[in-house]
Scaffold this motif. Structure first.
Motif, short mmCIF file in Angstrom:
data_model
loop_
_atom_site.label_atom_id
_atom_site.label_comp_id
_atom_site.label_asym_id
_atom_site.label_seq_id
_atom_site.Cartn_x
_atom_site.Cartn_y
_atom_site.Cartn_z
N ARG B 269 22.80 34.84 33.09
CA ARG B 269 21.40 34.81 33.53
C ARG B 269 21.26 35.36 34.94
O ARG B 269 20.16 35.62 35.40
CB ARG B 269 20.90 33.38 33.48
N GLN B 270 22.38 35.47 35.64
CA GLN B 270 22.33 35.86 37.04
C GLN B 270 23.52 36.78 37.30
O GLN B 270 24.52 36.34 37.86
CB GLN B 270 22.47 34.60 37.89
N LEU B 271 23.41 38.00 36.85
CA LEU B 271 24.60 38.85 36.91
C LEU B 271 24.80 39.49 38.28
O LEU B 271 25.85 40.02 38.56
CB LEU B 271 24.50 39.94 35.85
N ARG B 272 23.78 39.41 39.09
CA ARG B 272 23.84 40.14 40.35
C ARG B 272 24.96 39.63 41.26
O ARG B 272 25.69 40.39 41.86
CB ARG B 272 22.47 39.98 41.02
N ASN B 273 25.12 38.34 41.38
CA ASN B 273 26.29 37.86 42.12
C ASN B 273 27.07 36.85 41.29
O ASN B 273 26.48 36.00 40.63
CB ASN B 273 25.96 37.26 43.49
N PRO B 274 28.38 36.98 41.31
CA PRO B 274 29.21 36.11 40.47
C PRO B 274 29.10 34.65 40.91
O PRO B 274 28.87 34.35 42.08
CB PRO B 274 30.61 36.64 40.67
N LEU B 275 29.31 33.76 39.94
CA LEU B 275 29.34 32.32 40.25
C LEU B 275 30.51 31.99 41.17
O LEU B 275 30.40 31.20 42.08
CB LEU B 275 29.54 31.52 38.96
N LYS B 276 31.61 32.62 40.87
CA LYS B 276 32.82 32.30 41.61
C LYS B 276 33.75 33.51 41.64
O LYS B 276 33.84 34.24 40.64
CB LYS B 276 33.54 31.14 40.90
N ILE B 277 34.41 33.69 42.74
CA ILE B 277 35.46 34.71 42.81
C ILE B 277 36.78 33.97 42.85
O ILE B 277 36.94 33.02 43.63
CB ILE B 277 35.31 35.59 44.06
N HIS B 278 37.70 34.36 42.00
CA HIS B 278 38.99 33.67 41.96
C HIS B 278 40.05 34.58 42.58
O HIS B 278 40.33 35.65 42.07
CB HIS B 278 39.36 33.33 40.52
N PHE B 279 40.61 34.12 43.67
CA PHE B 279 41.61 34.92 44.40
C PHE B 279 43.02 34.57 43.97
O PHE B 279 43.20 33.95 42.94
CB PHE B 279 41.46 34.67 45.90
N ASP B 280 43.97 34.90 44.76
CA ASP B 280 45.39 34.50 44.69
C ASP B 280 46.33 35.52 44.06
O ASP B 280 47.48 35.57 44.43
CB ASP B 280 45.60 33.17 43.97
N HIS B 281 45.86 36.31 43.08
CA HIS B 281 46.78 37.31 42.55
C HIS B 281 46.96 38.42 43.60
O HIS B 281 46.06 38.66 44.41
CB HIS B 281 46.25 37.91 41.25
N VAL B 282 48.12 39.06 43.54
CA VAL B 282 48.37 40.10 44.55
C VAL B 282 48.43 41.50 43.93
O VAL B 282 48.73 42.47 44.60
CB VAL B 282 49.67 39.83 45.34
N SER B 283 48.18 41.55 42.62
CA SER B 283 48.13 42.85 41.98
C SER B 283 47.09 42.76 40.86
O SER B 283 46.54 41.68 40.61
CB SER B 283 49.51 43.18 41.43
N ALA B 284 46.86 43.86 40.19
CA ALA B 284 45.81 43.89 39.18
C ALA B 284 45.98 42.77 38.16
O ALA B 284 47.09 42.48 37.73
CB ALA B 284 45.82 45.22 38.47
N VAL B 285 44.88 42.13 37.82
CA VAL B 285 44.92 41.09 36.80
C VAL B 285 44.74 41.76 35.45
O VAL B 285 43.80 42.54 35.26
CB VAL B 285 43.82 40.04 37.03
N THR B 286 45.66 41.52 34.53
CA THR B 286 45.63 42.28 33.29
C THR B 286 44.96 41.53 32.15
O THR B 286 44.38 42.13 31.27
CB THR B 286 47.06 42.65 32.86
N ASP B 287 45.05 40.19 32.14
CA ASP B 287 44.48 39.47 31.01
C ASP B 287 44.04 38.09 31.44
O ASP B 287 44.56 37.53 32.41
CB ASP B 287 45.53 39.36 29.89
N VAL B 288 43.07 37.58 30.71
CA VAL B 288 42.56 36.24 31.02
C VAL B 288 42.21 35.55 29.70
O VAL B 288 41.75 36.19 28.76
CB VAL B 288 41.34 36.32 31.97
N ASP B 289 42.48 34.24 29.64
CA ASP B 289 42.10 33.49 28.44
C ASP B 289 41.69 32.08 28.84
O ASP B 289 42.34 31.45 29.67
CB ASP B 289 43.26 33.44 27.44
N TYR B 290 40.63 31.60 28.22
CA TYR B 290 40.12 30.27 28.53
C TYR B 290 40.87 29.20 27.74
O TYR B 290 41.36 29.46 26.64
CB TYR B 290 38.64 30.18 28.16
N SER B 291 40.94 28.02 28.32
CA SER B 291 41.43 26.87 27.57
C SER B 291 40.30 26.43 26.64
O SER B 291 39.14 26.68 26.91
CB SER B 291 41.78 25.73 28.51
N PRO B 292 40.65 25.80 25.51
CA PRO B 292 39.59 25.42 24.57
C PRO B 292 38.59 24.42 25.16
O PRO B 292 37.49 24.27 24.65
CB PRO B 292 40.35 24.80 23.40
N THR B 293 38.95 23.73 26.25
CA THR B 293 38.00 22.80 26.86
C THR B 293 37.00 23.51 27.75
O THR B 293 36.02 22.93 28.15
CB THR B 293 38.75 21.78 27.73
N GLY B 294 37.29 24.77 28.09
CA GLY B 294 36.37 25.52 28.94
C GLY B 294 36.41 25.12 30.40
O GLY B 294 35.57 25.54 31.18
#
Lengths: 601, 445
Positions: B269-294
């Protein structure tokens, strides 16, 4: 938005559970759920469930369907209608006032905190409810008409109780006195130490001897360690540690000429006070001296631990009680209790009250948590030389060979007729109530005697804390658990819950922080000029640049300080709630001590 | 005179035979339990230390592929089944309980790009570099029979990823266009296109089931509705997004794994700015998957590590790495919320625990109670400096540590530079832009 458009155009789903956002109720119609207090909320805790199962008789429900259904309904409602808990019981288990959510910033955390409070309230209630499960009752003496409890002699009491209790009244005539004595934490074993070297450890209930020996040296004080298999003896020079067989395990030469010892069971510390005024704490689990310093009180003769927080209370010759923690070199608190030297001192097992006796023949009860008092003061005919308080608040004191017991330490101002009295055959050197028993142990110059004091002990023990009926394996397991949960000595503070409190800066820290604002040092500027090609730079130019940069920075710094000072001054009005007078302009009585220059200012 | 004294009958306090349990009378009176807070604090400290001692997240290794692992397919009904595809076109079906591969066959020429199971789990679909979609039976063929696809569909365009609808017989593929397919037909139901660039990742929303989204190589993320003829909207980020995952519990949130080492969680509903930026990786992030609890998601990165994030937090709560694990290509969180699978360049599939210090196997009730108590204590004292330090500390590979330092230096440099520029320009000319606003370049409707 995709979400909104999707909801009404979608084809009907083939079965399966509906999702939460598909509910036909419009958003305005949904009422927000309000949190109720624990009393209004219907928790179905495990205890209630078990009762429910019990109350529905299976057979009845099976045979007479109609009536059984009704009965079932009634019984379940009966169960849900919890009987009320008396207010003072609830108060006993209460964990303090609620956290006020007024200052919490976001709604989310506010609600979280409110929910937590509801759970806490429920937990308190559940804990209070368990009290009906306690099996034993407190003891008492009900005197006949026109009789007083004080006039009953021990023999008479012993005749009127059951055989098991009567056997707990006994007397030992020993020749190596005067004696000092200790009970273990669970009240099962007794340790006696005679001044002329006699040391005996035994199970006093069954009268089974663990060990008996003469150490061929003066024994000043004795103390059990965390289990009944080890005890410490303060002898002529050093402190020795023996096991229950009487084998010498250690000789602690760092503890020299010790007068009195106290064992802190949750910290595994053996606290000692010696003739030169040194207080020492020995960690018995690692055998290291945690702390050892001079209290500058002179010969420490009267010392007692506060079982509520582990602080050591030392009574001095000037009528002052000082409280010591191993990691602080100054006393945490000092209380002027008597105008004469203190003769005896004790803290009740709950850590609420301190009882002191002085040469002025007074016994005073102090609120040791608020460091206030005296709450009660008794005037005696002779100065008391020993005082003790039992688990249920009975107060016992001895005057020479004579012992008196008050049933409650807060009973009244006047030393009325005591609850019980006893005259011993010789001078009383040690008094201790036995934990979880109605027994007062009296160590005298000529031996030991065990006195029946109905109503003094805690009748219901917690087996996970102290268990008088501990087996060997249970003792070992308990030892391991206790060692794992050893509290570090840094946590010995006046307020035992300080670790869970919010870290609010003290007034001193605030003053220091404000003061620091005005005495800032300019930062060091480490400027390295860029390397320049030949002909462009030169050392003169570089140093000039450096000076320019330095000046600039200093200017900036001074400006910053000025700015911050201005804001402080603007905020620092008398009306602001954190007002700390840095320099008062109002005249004060203490101005006369100021120097002339300061006065002129 | 009437006297009552405490006189305990040992029969009520001592067990009769060794077959009985010990009698443990309890008294919860707070006065019998002195220094409760300090003892609880020590318990919490011990629990935190033990958690770190028992943090052994690596469960096992599934080896068998002869080339790098490219993609995973989770079975919707069987927890012990996992399908994996490799760079050489081979597909393996694993029995996770026994850690063996039960089936393997070569499905495609070149890379396998995506595997998905149908919603009932009877079939699975694979796409590969040979521009085909192949449909396979979940059942193992009889003895002597060869592995053959149930159906092979030749696509006109290249295919890079596939995703299945939550409950209908529909799936979506992406490549040059995003195509919606019916399971029973050989032609796409519709194709959706916005711009000319290729799409490399597609994901159906599992709650708001008609919604799907793609990541395109022109750095954009495009949202589609499967029922509409046109795409819904598009945002362009500063760097390319590699993968997208929808939150399975909150229909409107999704997270993208970006090439700039960060992950971004968006609200549709609000694509202009992200809810959260997640840092910590030091190179390109290749894949992401959610836990079933969300509540959490797991990420794999080119920096050879796996990280687990809380959805609402910017920094990861956990990092997994081994000496031998190379660039992580694909990652999956098992549907029972207990395990994480990672596939990496060096042909191995690794199985990790989602909660590093969790005890596997049967847990008896008393043990369970003790664990719950420890959890609560850790939560209660989490803010204490010593406990916080122990709970947060992680050993990190040297190259990651060095890269972190470097990134920090770069960030500082940029900050200083911006401050200097601001200082030497007209006031108000160099505005303060929040970090959240920086990654999204524009939003198209």
């Amino acid at each position: 938005m995709p979400d909104d458009e999707g909801s009404d155009q979608k084809p009907p789903r083939r079965g399966g559970p509906k999702r939460y956002f598909q509910s036909p109720v419009a958003e305005e119609d949904v009422k927000p759920i309000k949190l109720k207090s624990a009393s209004q909320q219907n928790f179905s805790g495990e205890i209630i469930k078990v009762e429910q199962d019990k109350q529905v008789p299976f057979r009845k429900a099976f045979h007479r369907k109609g009536t059984a259904h009704k009965q079932n309904k009634i019984s379940s409602s009966d169960v849900n209608k919890k009987h009320k808990i008396p207010k003072d019981t609830l108060k006993k288990y209460h964990k303090g006032p609620k956290v006020r959510t007024k200052g919490v910033k976001t709604k989310f955390f506010k609600e979280k905190q409110e929910r937590k409070e509801v759970y806490l309230e429920y937990a308190t209630e559940q804990a209070a409810r368990t009290e009906i499960l306690l099996t034993e009752r407190q003891g008492f003496i009900e005197p006949d008409e026109e009789e007083l409890t004080a006039q009953y002699r021990q023999e008479e009491i012993a005749q009127n109780v059951d055989i098991l209790s009567a056997s707990k009244h006994f007397k030992l005539n020993l020749d190596f006195g005067p004696y000092s004595m200790r009970y273990t934490k669970n009240g099962r074993h007794l340790l006696l130490g005679g001044r002329r070297g006699h040391v005996a450890a035994f199970d006093w209930v069954t009268k089974k001897l663990l060990c008996e020996m003469n150490v061929m040296e003066e024994v000043v004080d004795v103390s059990w360690l965390h289990v009944h298999t080890m005890f410490a003896c303060a002898q002529k020079d050093w402190v020795y540690i023996y096991d229950s067989q009487g084998t010498e395990l250690h000789c602690v030469k760092r503890l020299y000429r010790v007068n009195c010892m106290e064992f802190l069971p949750y910290h595994f510390l053996l606290a000692t006070g010696n003739k030169d005024g040194y207080a020492s704490w020995l960690d018995v689990s690692i055998g290291e001296l945690i702390s050892n310093f001079n209290t500058k009180l002179g010969d420490i003769r009267i010392m007692h631990q506060n079982p509520g927080n582990g602080v050591l209370c030392i009574g001095g010759g000037k009528g002052v009680v000082s409280m010591w923690s191993p990691k602080v070199r100054e006393p945490l608190a000092k209380m002027l209790c008597h105008s004469t030297p203190i003769s005896a001192l004790t803290v009740d097992p709950k850590g609420k009250y301190m009882v002191t006796a002085g040469q002025d023949r007074k016994v005073k009860v102090w609120d040791i948590r608020a460091l206030k008092g005296p709450m009660v003061s008794y005037q005696l005919r002779l100065p008391a030389n020993q005082v003790v308080v039992s688990q249920r608040g009975s107060l016992a004191y001895s005057q020479g060979t004579y012992c008196e017991i008050q049933s409650n330490l807060l009973i009244g101002k006047e030393a009325r007729t005591p609850y019980l009295r006893q005259t011993c055959d010789s001078f009383v050197h040690g008094l201790r109530f036995c934990p979880y028993e109605d027994i007062l142990g009296i160590a005298t110059a000529k031996g030991f005697q065990s006195m029946l004091v109905p109503g003094s002990g805690e009748p219901n023990y917690d087996a996970l804390e102290d268990n008088p009926y501990q087996t060997k394996t249970q003792r070992r397991e308990h030892e391991v658990h206790a060692l794992l949960e050893k509290i570090p000595p840094e946590l010995i503070t006046l307020d035992p819950n300080e670790i869970s409190a919010v870290d609010v800066p003290t007034l001193q820290e605030k003053v220091d922080a404000k003061g620091a604002l005005f005495h800032l040092k300019p930062p060091k500027i480490d400027f390295k000029s860029r390397h320049k090609m030949k002909g462009r730079g030169g050392s003169a130019k570089a140093s000039r640049n450096k000076q320019i940069v330095k000046d600039l920075k200093r200017k900036e710094f001074i400006e910053d300080v000025k700015k911050s000072k201005r804001t402080v001054f603007n905020q620092h009005t008398k009306n602001s709630n954190d007002f700390i007078p840095l320099e008062t302009s109002e005249p004060s009585v203490l101005d006369r001590f100021k120097s002339k220059a300061a006065k002129k200012k | 005179m009437k006297v009552k004294m405490i006189s305990r009958n040992p029969d009520h306090y001592v067990r009769e035979t060794k077959l009985q349990n010990h009698r443990m009378p309890r008294n919860f009176d707070p006065e019998l339990h002195p220094m409760e807070t300090a003892r609880e604090y020590v318990r919490a400290l011990n629990a935190t230390k033990l958690e770190r001692v028992f943090a052994k997240p690596f469960v096992g290794n599934l080896s068998g592929h002869r080339d790098g692992v490219a993609c995973f397919g989770k079975h919707p009904k069987y927890l012990s089944t996992l399908a994996t595809g490799a760079y050489d076109g081979e597909i393996r079906i694993w029995d996770l309980a026994n850690r063996i591969s039960v089936r393997n066959f070569v499905a495609h020429d070149g890379f396998v790009r995506g595997i998905v199971y149908s919603s009932n789990g009877d079939r699975f679909f694979t796409v590969g570099d040979d521009k085909t979609i192949k449909v396979w039976n979940n059942a193992v063929p009889d003895l002597g029979e060869e592995e053959e696809p149930v159906n092979t569909i030749l696509s006109r365009t290249i295919l890079t990823d596939i995703s299945h609808h939550r409950n209908e017989q529909i799936y979506a593929t992406c490549g040059e266009v995003c195509a919606i397919w019916d399971e029973n037909r050989n032609d796409p139901l519709k194709t959706l296109k916005w711009g000319v660039d290729t799409l490399h990742s597609v994901a159906f929303n599992q709650v708001e089931t008609s919604l799907l989204s793609c990541c395109a190589s022109d750095r954009s993320i495009i949202l589609y509705d499967q029922r509409e003829a046109q795409p819904l909207r598009k945002i362009v980020l500063t760097m390319k997004s590699n993968k997208l995952a929808w939150n399975p519990m909150e229909a409107f949130n999704f997270t993208v794994a970006n090439e700039d080492c960060n992950l971004y969680t968006f609200d549709t509903r609000q694509l202009r700015n992200p809810l959260k930026i997640h840092f910590d990786h030091v190179s390109a992030v290749t894949d992401v998957d959610y836990s079933p609890t969300g509540k959490e998601f797991v990420t794999g990165s080119y920096d050879k590590t796996i990280r687990i994030y809380n959805v609402h937090q910017s920094h990861s709560r956990e990092i997994y790495h081994t000496k031998r694990m190379q660039h992580v290509v694909c990652i999956a969180w098992s549907l029972d919320n207990r395990y994480i699978f990672s596939g990496s360049d060096e042909m191995n599939i690794r199985m990790w625990k989602a909660n590093a210090s969790e005890k596997l196997g049967v847990i008896k009730p008393r043990e369970r109670v003790a664990f719950n108590y420890q959890e609560k204590l850790k939560e209660k004292f989490a803010a204490h400096p010593q406990i916080k330090r122990i709970a947060r500390h992680r050993q990190v590979p040297k190259h990651v540590l060095n890269a972190q330092r470097k990134m920090r230096a770069i960030k500082n440099k940029e900050k200083v530079k911006e401050a200097n520029v601001r200082k030497h320009s007209k006031p108000g000319k160099v505005p303060f832009v929040s970090e959240k606003k920086k990654p999204v370049l524009r939003e198209d409707v």
